[in-house]
Scaffold this motif. Structure first.
Motif, short mmCIF file in Angstrom:
data_model
loop_
_atom_site.label_atom_id
_atom_site.label_comp_id
_atom_site.label_asym_id
_atom_site.label_seq_id
_atom_site.Cartn_x
_atom_site.Cartn_y
_atom_site.Cartn_z
N LYS A 17 0.73 -1.26 0.07
CA LYS A 17 0.03 0.00 -0.10
C LYS A 17 0.85 1.18 -0.03
O LYS A 17 0.33 2.30 -0.23
N MET A 18 2.20 1.25 0.02
CA MET A 18 2.95 2.43 0.53
C MET A 18 3.29 3.17 -0.78
O MET A 18 3.26 2.58 -1.90
N ASP A 19 3.77 4.49 -0.53
CA ASP A 19 4.47 5.13 -1.92
C ASP A 19 5.65 4.46 -2.61
O ASP A 19 6.41 3.78 -1.61
N PRO A 20 5.77 4.59 -3.58
CA PRO A 20 6.85 3.66 -4.59
C PRO A 20 8.11 4.38 -4.00
O PRO A 20 9.39 3.81 -4.09
N ASN A 21 8.55 5.66 -3.32
CA ASN A 21 9.63 6.16 -2.73
C ASN A 21 10.06 5.66 -1.41
O ASN A 21 10.99 6.02 -0.84
N GLY A 22 8.96 4.78 -0.76
CA GLY A 22 9.25 4.47 0.68
C GLY A 22 10.47 3.51 0.84
O GLY A 22 10.17 2.65 -0.03
N ILE A 23 10.85 3.65 1.93
CA ILE A 23 12.00 2.64 2.39
C ILE A 23 11.42 1.24 2.61
O ILE A 23 10.48 1.29 3.74
N VAL A 24 11.73 0.11 2.32
CA VAL A 24 11.31 -1.27 2.39
C VAL A 24 12.29 -1.83 3.28
O VAL A 24 11.76 -2.49 4.23
N VAL A 25 13.57 -1.84 2.98
CA VAL A 25 14.66 -2.51 3.76
C VAL A 25 15.67 -1.51 4.07
O VAL A 25 16.45 -0.92 3.50
N HIS A 26 16.10 -1.45 5.42
CA HIS A 26 17.33 -0.70 5.76
C HIS A 26 18.47 -1.40 5.62
O HIS A 26 18.55 -2.49 6.02
N ARG A 27 19.33 -1.12 5.00
CA ARG A 27 20.65 -1.83 4.68
C ARG A 27 21.49 -1.90 5.97
O ARG A 27 21.73 -0.95 6.54
N HIS A 28 22.22 -3.11 6.28
CA HIS A 28 23.06 -3.40 7.27
C HIS A 28 24.45 -3.49 6.43
O HIS A 28 25.55 -2.97 6.90
N ALA A 29 24.58 -4.48 5.52
CA ALA A 29 25.87 -4.91 4.93
C ALA A 29 25.35 -5.35 3.42
O ALA A 29 24.33 -5.72 3.28
N ASP A 30 26.20 -5.05 2.69
CA ASP A 30 26.20 -5.50 0.89
C ASP A 30 27.45 -5.88 0.59
O ASP A 30 28.68 -5.20 1.07
N ILE A 31 27.41 -6.69 -0.51
CA ILE A 31 28.59 -7.14 -1.05
C ILE A 31 29.66 -6.03 -1.71
O ILE A 31 30.96 -6.04 -1.86
N GLY A 32 29.04 -4.82 -1.79
CA GLY A 32 29.90 -3.65 -2.44
C GLY A 32 30.88 -3.25 -1.03
O GLY A 32 31.76 -2.25 -1.45
N GLU A 33 30.71 -3.83 0.17
CA GLU A 33 31.61 -3.23 1.10
C GLU A 33 32.94 -3.94 0.92
O GLU A 33 34.01 -3.35 1.41
N TYR A 34 33.22 -4.91 0.13
CA TYR A 34 34.48 -5.41 -0.11
C TYR A 34 35.19 -4.38 -0.83
O TYR A 34 36.47 -4.46 -0.62
N LEU A 35 34.62 -3.52 -1.86
CA LEU A 35 35.39 -2.71 -2.37
C LEU A 35 35.47 -1.27 -1.60
O LEU A 35 36.25 -0.67 -1.57
N ARG A 36 34.34 -0.88 -1.02
CA ARG A 36 34.50 0.44 -0.25
C ARG A 36 35.01 0.35 1.08
O ARG A 36 35.84 1.32 1.56
N SER A 37 35.31 -0.76 1.80
CA SER A 37 35.87 -0.94 3.05
C SER A 37 36.72 -1.98 3.21
O SER A 37 36.96 -2.70 4.17
N GLU A 38 37.42 -2.35 2.03
CA GLU A 38 38.61 -3.28 2.18
C GLU A 38 39.67 -3.26 3.20
O GLU A 38 39.81 -4.34 3.69
N ALA A 39 39.90 -2.21 3.70
CA ALA A 39 40.96 -1.92 4.70
C ALA A 39 40.34 -2.44 5.96
O ALA A 39 41.24 -2.85 6.88
N ASP A 40 39.06 -2.23 6.26
CA ASP A 40 38.63 -2.44 7.36
C ASP A 40 38.08 -3.90 7.88
O ASP A 40 37.63 -4.38 8.70
N LEU A 41 37.83 -4.93 6.57
CA LEU A 41 37.17 -6.26 6.78
C LEU A 41 38.69 -7.23 7.23
O LEU A 41 38.26 -8.07 7.59
#
Length: 188
Positions: free
Chosen positions: A164-188
């Motif tokens: 029922k919600m607006d198309p721009n409404g948030i469905v999932v708040h992100r915790h982690a994604d596989i893009g972190e391997y590139l964005r935060s490779e020094a911290d992993l």
């Protein structure tokens, strides 16, 4: 590397239960993962090294006793870490474990996968499919339409509210994604 104490075990199991539900017993008893030289690695357990929690087979833990504790960097798969305040956070390395046992899933449209991998939350217009019976704050694993796990997060809305919600409404708040391997490779 040491076993988790009772409070640490409770924190880890509560966080994992949020994402996998009753499949938690499958993670410890009958893992689909296979590591090490033995054809039947046996049961899996959780071990802690420098505030990081690892998921490792008991046979590999026995083999690691030959290595000095200060020389051991990692063992098995890191699934999360404890903060200085004592809270447990899952890390992106546990994604394969969560994806294999996930209770709630969301599939993204191909055009919105990159946006999610750059660290953005998932809006309704980006969702291709969603499992039924998701409640607010349930753990959700995010997949591409070709069933490749991309990340995980918390449900911002229930399945019924998403319809029922607006198309721009948030469905999932992100915790982690596989893009972190590139964005935060020094911290992993």
């Amino acid at each position: 590397m040491r076993p988790l104490d009772e409070n640490e075990t409770t924190a880890v199991f509560n966080k994992l239960h949020k994402f996998v539900g009753n499949n938690l017993k499958n993670i410890v008893l009958e893992s689909q993962a296979h590591e090490g030289p033995e054809p039947n690695p046996g049961r899996y357990c959780f071990r802690m090294q420098k505030n990081r929690v690892y998921y490792v087979s008991e046979s590999l833990v026995k083999r690691a006793t030959n290595v000095k504790r200060d020389k051991l960097v990692s063992l098995g798969t890191q699934i999360g870490k404890f903060t200085k305040g004592g809270k447990f956070h899952l890390t992106v390395q546990c994604l394969n474990l969560l994806a294999a046992n996930a209770k709630h899933k969301v599939w993204l449209k191909p055009t919105s996968e990159m946006k999610f991998l750059y660290g953005k939350s998932v809006s309704k217009s980006e969702v291709g499919r969603i499992t039924e019976s998701i409640q607010v704050n349930d753990g959700v694993v995010v997949f591409s339409m070709s069933d490749v796990p991309l990340g995980f997060g918390d449900a911002a809305k229930s399945t019924v509210d998403c319809r029922k919600m607006d198309p721009n409404g948030i469905v999932v708040h992100r915790h982690a994604d596989i893009g972190e391997y590139l964005r935060s490779e020094a911290d992993l």
